[in-house]
Design an enzyme around this catalytic site. Sequence first.
Site, PDB file in Angstrom:
ATOM      1  N   GLU A  51       8.044   4.529  -5.165  1.00  0.00           N
ATOM      2  CA  GLU A  51       7.738   5.956  -5.051  1.00  0.00           C
ATOM      3  C   GLU A  51       9.013   6.725  -5.374  1.00  0.00           C
ATOM      4  OE1 GLU A  51       6.290   7.395  -1.243  1.00  0.00           O
ATOM      5  OE2 GLU A  51       5.848   9.352  -2.137  1.00  0.00           O
ATOM      6  N   CYS A 249       3.198   9.573  -1.003  1.00  0.00           N
ATOM      7  CA  CYS A 249       2.797  10.967  -0.848  1.00  0.00           C
ATOM      8  C   CYS A 249       3.028  11.800  -2.106  1.00  0.00           C
ATOM      9  CB  CYS A 249       3.520  11.586   0.334  1.00  0.00           C
ATOM     10  SG  CYS A 249       3.008  10.899   1.916  1.00  0.00           S
ATOM     11  N   ASN A 380      -3.939   8.315  -1.865  1.00  0.00           N
ATOM     12  CA  ASN A 380      -2.871   7.583  -1.170  1.00  0.00           C
ATOM     13  C   ASN A 380      -3.261   7.462   0.293  1.00  0.00           C
ATOM     14  OD1 ASN A 380      -0.318   6.370  -0.585  1.00  0.00           O
ATOM     15  ND2 ASN A 380       0.388   8.346   0.160  1.00  0.00           N
ATOM     16  N   GLU A 381      -2.591   8.189   1.168  1.00  0.00           N
ATOM     17  CA  GLU A 381      -2.961   8.107   2.591  1.00  0.00           C
ATOM     18  C   GLU A 381      -3.939   9.229   2.903  1.00  0.00           C
ATOM     19  OE1 GLU A 381       0.682   8.184   4.821  1.00  0.00           O
ATOM     20  OE2 GLU A 381       0.787   6.003   4.906  1.00  0.00           O
TER      21      GLU A 381
END
Length: 663
Positions: A51, A249, A380-381
């Site tokens: 990331e 994120c 993603n989350e």
Amino acid sequence: MRIKPLLAATWVNIGLLFVTTAHAQNSNTIMVQVNKPVAEVQPAMWGVFFEDINLGADGGIYAELVKNRSFEFYQPLMGWKVTQSKFNEGSVLVMNRAEKNTANPRFIRITKDAAADTLSITNEGFRGMGIKKGLRYDFSVAYRQPAAGLTVLVELVSMAGKIIGGTTITPVVTANEVWSKAAASFTATDTSLKATLHIRFEGTGKIDLDMISLFPEDTWKKRPGGMRADMIQLLADMKPGFIRFPGGCVVEGHELSTRYQWKKTIGPVEERQLSINRWNSEFAHRPTPDYYQTFGLGFFEYFQLAEDIGASPLPILNCGMACQFNTAEVIPIDQLDPYVQDALDLIEFANGDVTTQWGKVRAQMGHSATFNLKMMGVGNENWGPQYVERLKIFSKAIKARYPDFKLVNSSGTDPNGERFDYLNSELRKMNADIIDEHYYRRPEWFLANAARYDNYPRNASKIFAGEYAAQSDHTVSIENKNNTETAIAEAAFMTGLERNAAVVNMASYAPLFAHIDGWQWTPDLIWVNNLQSYGTPNYYVQKLFSTNKGTNVVPALMDGKSISGQDSIYVSAVIDKNTGDVIVKLVNASDNPVSKIIELSGAKKFSATATLTLLKSNAAGDVNSFVHPDAVSPVTSATPVKGNKIAAVLPANSFSVYRVGMK
Ligand code: AHR
């Protein structure tokens, strides 16, 4: 559980054990049955999670040394300093041509009226520029000069204020406002951890400048404008089965307008539209106001990197939702189409032949062959019914066109709790291909959960342990350390992942990289400054699992049970059909040594010597550093195999990997 061993292991008393217990199982014997494979280990089992956090991309693996090279940061001259002998308000003007060039609207206009005056601009780099003595540096700049008159002097200046390299550019006159590019290379005469780049203007006249760039020659595979080789080498050394990118994120963005959009990251670098990095302002305790994404490292480069290091690409795409810790914006369902189309187009970009719209774009970038993309993450989350609703639309569209394509689905931010339970149940109702579980927890959690997957259903959705790291303090604490204790706890947990390879198909530690002067989040697998990079103890655990992956899980039992914390030890075993080895991984998570006999069965013969690779340190709090990068790192030795038995002494807080040949 921390238990002192009752018996110190030597070949004398272990020999006695052999005599008295013969083939019986007891709590001193670990039985490994090499002819009873219980599951295949997926080739992509152990991978990496990349990331752009902690200066992972810009200021990290993307080797560009100039920060804010095209003046697109919110503060257009951030990272730059203007120095002039006589104050002149208009000597450096930030110009904006947004209507003509939306992707790269800004440039600077230099005006110098008197030859006797001095005028220069200085770039500070990403926490300075790491410069190496004897290495070639490639400078380039886009410019327009309506009339001859200015000479551009480029100089690297060390922390001590010494000029350690440079070049001179004499720009030509450019007609009709057409941009030209100047490039020149020079060799650095000294090393500096935090050099700066000075650009001086001599003579008189006007010149427009954009895309001011400086790259080292020694990029990964020597690609011009490429990646930092030492950092990529650390990844390559892990032999990762997959690389997940670009997050995390950053995929979601603080708001939808700053989400990651892969189409804006391909094509000529000067046409890739910069975006703020969502880690720029995420933590008040670690502000990074100069954190932006230039996308010089974009999706083409990620696919190329995956190919270079033999990893399957695993892109994660925005699912129509911004980060739910931030704005939590969602795109209305009736406007989701472009997001879904992005996913479909990405598959074509990676896998389409050169006659397809996006396959052609890939070929034009220099890669006619396909990238063999087999899977993708949607979201993603993300969590909640709003995620499930959007995910269903993505899944339907992607599966309709690519039925065998695998989709990774989010189970949210935590491995338990209401959000997890809801998603786990919904995703299983949808027959999700792969469920992405994340755990940022204390070391005790990792030890206590090493058997988490022992009872997960085998013939249903597979698991991707997509982000995990043991936290020596607590999640997002700046006190978290990459020490032996956390590495050993992760190793213990990973024996559980390996034992359950029938259901756990992929796993990756997170985050991957951190710059010592620019990080937002700790712990991280690999730490770097401008010149050096080193793997943490956690890195070595990941590498040991990945490079000893094997092909099939075999039973490793003590008292007939899998070993997940008895006597504070954790064990898994695999065979490697390609090399003909059996590999036994043993973790001792206690503060005392533990002695065990490994008894191998199921092959005619085992080699007389095993290779032992041991990761240990004197204290659980030990860490690696730039000064002692290998303080906690594996050591390999030969150890005897007596017939089919190995006397294994597992030091306190250690991870042992035994590799034995079989016939
Ligand atoms: O790894 C750091 C962050 O942790 C990731 O961006 C996010 O997915 C998780 O919350």
